[in-house]
Motif scaffolding. Structure first.
Motif, short mmCIF file in Angstrom:
data_model
loop_
_atom_site.label_atom_id
_atom_site.label_comp_id
_atom_site.label_asym_id
_atom_site.label_seq_id
_atom_site.Cartn_x
_atom_site.Cartn_y
_atom_site.Cartn_z
N ILE A 1 -8.63 1.95 0.96
CA ILE A 1 -7.79 1.17 0.04
C ILE A 1 -7.19 -0.02 0.77
O ILE A 1 -7.16 -1.14 0.24
CB ILE A 1 -6.70 2.07 -0.59
CG1 ILE A 1 -7.38 3.08 -1.53
CG2 ILE A 1 -5.67 1.25 -1.34
CD1 ILE A 1 -6.49 4.17 -2.04
N ARG A 2 -6.73 0.19 2.02
CA ARG A 2 -6.19 -0.93 2.81
C ARG A 2 -7.25 -2.00 2.98
O ARG A 2 -6.96 -3.19 2.84
CB ARG A 2 -5.74 -0.43 4.18
CG ARG A 2 -4.40 0.19 4.19
CD ARG A 2 -3.93 0.44 5.62
NE ARG A 2 -2.73 1.22 5.60
CZ ARG A 2 -2.66 2.54 5.76
NH1 ARG A 2 -3.76 3.23 5.96
NH2 ARG A 2 -1.50 3.16 5.72
N VAL B 1 0.85 -1.20 0.00
CA VAL B 1 0.00 0.00 0.00
C VAL B 1 0.88 1.25 0.00
O VAL B 1 0.63 2.20 -0.76
CB VAL B 1 -0.96 -0.01 1.22
CG1 VAL B 1 -1.61 1.35 1.41
CG2 VAL B 1 -2.02 -1.08 1.04
N ASP C 1 -9.85 -2.60 1.13
CA ASP C 1 -10.11 -3.24 -0.15
C ASP C 1 -9.01 -4.26 -0.48
O ASP C 1 -9.30 -5.38 -0.89
CB ASP C 1 -10.20 -2.17 -1.25
CG ASP C 1 -10.65 -2.75 -2.58
OD1 ASP C 1 -11.60 -3.58 -2.57
OD2 ASP C 1 -10.08 -2.39 -3.62
N ILE C 2 -7.77 -3.88 -0.28
CA ILE C 2 -6.65 -4.79 -0.55
C ILE C 2 -6.71 -5.98 0.40
O ILE C 2 -6.55 -7.12 -0.03
CB ILE C 2 -5.29 -4.06 -0.44
CG1 ILE C 2 -5.13 -3.07 -1.60
CG2 ILE C 2 -4.13 -5.05 -0.43
CD1 ILE C 2 -3.95 -2.14 -1.48
N MET D 1 -8.36 8.35 2.00
CA MET D 1 -8.58 7.17 1.15
C MET D 1 -7.80 5.95 1.64
O MET D 1 -8.18 4.82 1.36
CB MET D 1 -8.17 7.48 -0.29
CG MET D 1 -9.13 8.41 -1.00
SD MET D 1 -8.49 8.95 -2.61
CE MET D 1 -7.91 7.45 -3.34
N LYS D 2 -6.70 6.15 2.35
CA LYS D 2 -5.83 5.05 2.75
C LYS D 2 -6.58 3.92 3.47
O LYS D 2 -6.41 2.75 3.10
CB LYS D 2 -4.68 5.55 3.62
CG LYS D 2 -3.53 6.10 2.83
CD LYS D 2 -2.38 6.51 3.74
CE LYS D 2 -1.26 7.12 2.93
NZ LYS D 2 -0.13 7.54 3.78
N PHE E 1 0.98 4.19 -2.81
CA PHE E 1 0.76 5.60 -2.51
C PHE E 1 1.96 6.44 -2.92
O PHE E 1 1.80 7.55 -3.43
CB PHE E 1 0.45 5.80 -1.02
CG PHE E 1 -0.97 5.49 -0.66
CD1 PHE E 1 -2.01 6.20 -1.23
CD2 PHE E 1 -1.28 4.49 0.23
CE1 PHE E 1 -3.33 5.92 -0.92
CE2 PHE E 1 -2.59 4.19 0.54
CZ PHE E 1 -3.62 4.92 -0.03
#
Length: 197
Positions: free
Chosen positions: A187-188, A86, A190-191, A183-184, A90
């Motif tokens: 996104i984390r 991640v 989701d990953i 957003m982090k 970024f």
């Protein structure tokens, strides 16, 4: 019969009776001893079975603990790898953003960020701060927002705007840095969901 013979008979009779009593007593003692031994054997077998059962439980508990620790260690390693990935993503995104902070599409982004700031703060009367590089872009689009002014002070950010109400009581950080930070977690998540975690 003579008295000696009577005495012998009496002694024999007493001896036979005594022998019979002793044999009876010995048989009774033997039976009691056998019962005690049998009952103690059952107790010993039960104790033995309990020890074996407890040993099995302890062994299963240790196995689960070892397996759980291994799973936890594997999950932690996986989370570290996900976090490293991640961060790399970024970092690459930030590098691309630094390269593309000019042109018509960037001007549209600044317009959108200012409009969002007006909407969030609930007033068009706002003071906008930005970095040195974006100051000209913000100047060119701020005229679309009646009541919005550009501050002389600049901020340290990748791009975007920091908007404050004119009284300074409320602010909305709509910089690219802040948007990335917001957003982090998504996104984390989701990953991590893609890895089944």
């Amino acid at each position: 019969m003579s008295s000696g013979q009577n005495l012998d008979k009496t002694i024999d009779k007493v001896l036979i009776e005594a022998e019979s009593e002793i044999v009876k007593s010995l048989k009774k003692s033997l039976a009691e001893a056998q019962n005690t031994l049998d009952s103690n054997q059952n107790v010993l077998e039960q104790v033995y079975e309990n020890i074996i059962a407890e040993g099995k439980k302890e062994s299963e508990k240790l196995e689960k603990q070892i397996t759980g620790n291994a799973d936890l260690s594997a999950r932690n390693s996986q989370l570290v790898l996900v976090e490293e990935s991640v961060q790399k993503v970024f970092q690459k995104a930030i590098e691309k953003i630094k390269e593309s902070t000019s042109g018509a599409s960037y001007s549209q982004l600044i317009t959108k960020l200012i409009q969002e700031s007006v909407d969030v703060l609930g007033t068009p009367n706002i003071v906008i701060q930005t970095n040195k590089k974006d100051k000209d872009t913000v100047k060119s689009v701020i005229s679309k927002f009646s009541g919005a002014t550009l501050s002389d002070e600049t901020i340290d950010c990748l791009g975007g705007v920091l908007a404050k109400t004119k009284d300074g009581l409320t602010k909305f950080d709509n910089t690219i840095d802040s948007r990335i930070d917001r957003m982090k977690p998504l996104i984390r998540k989701d990953i991590a969901s893609k890895f089944g975690r």
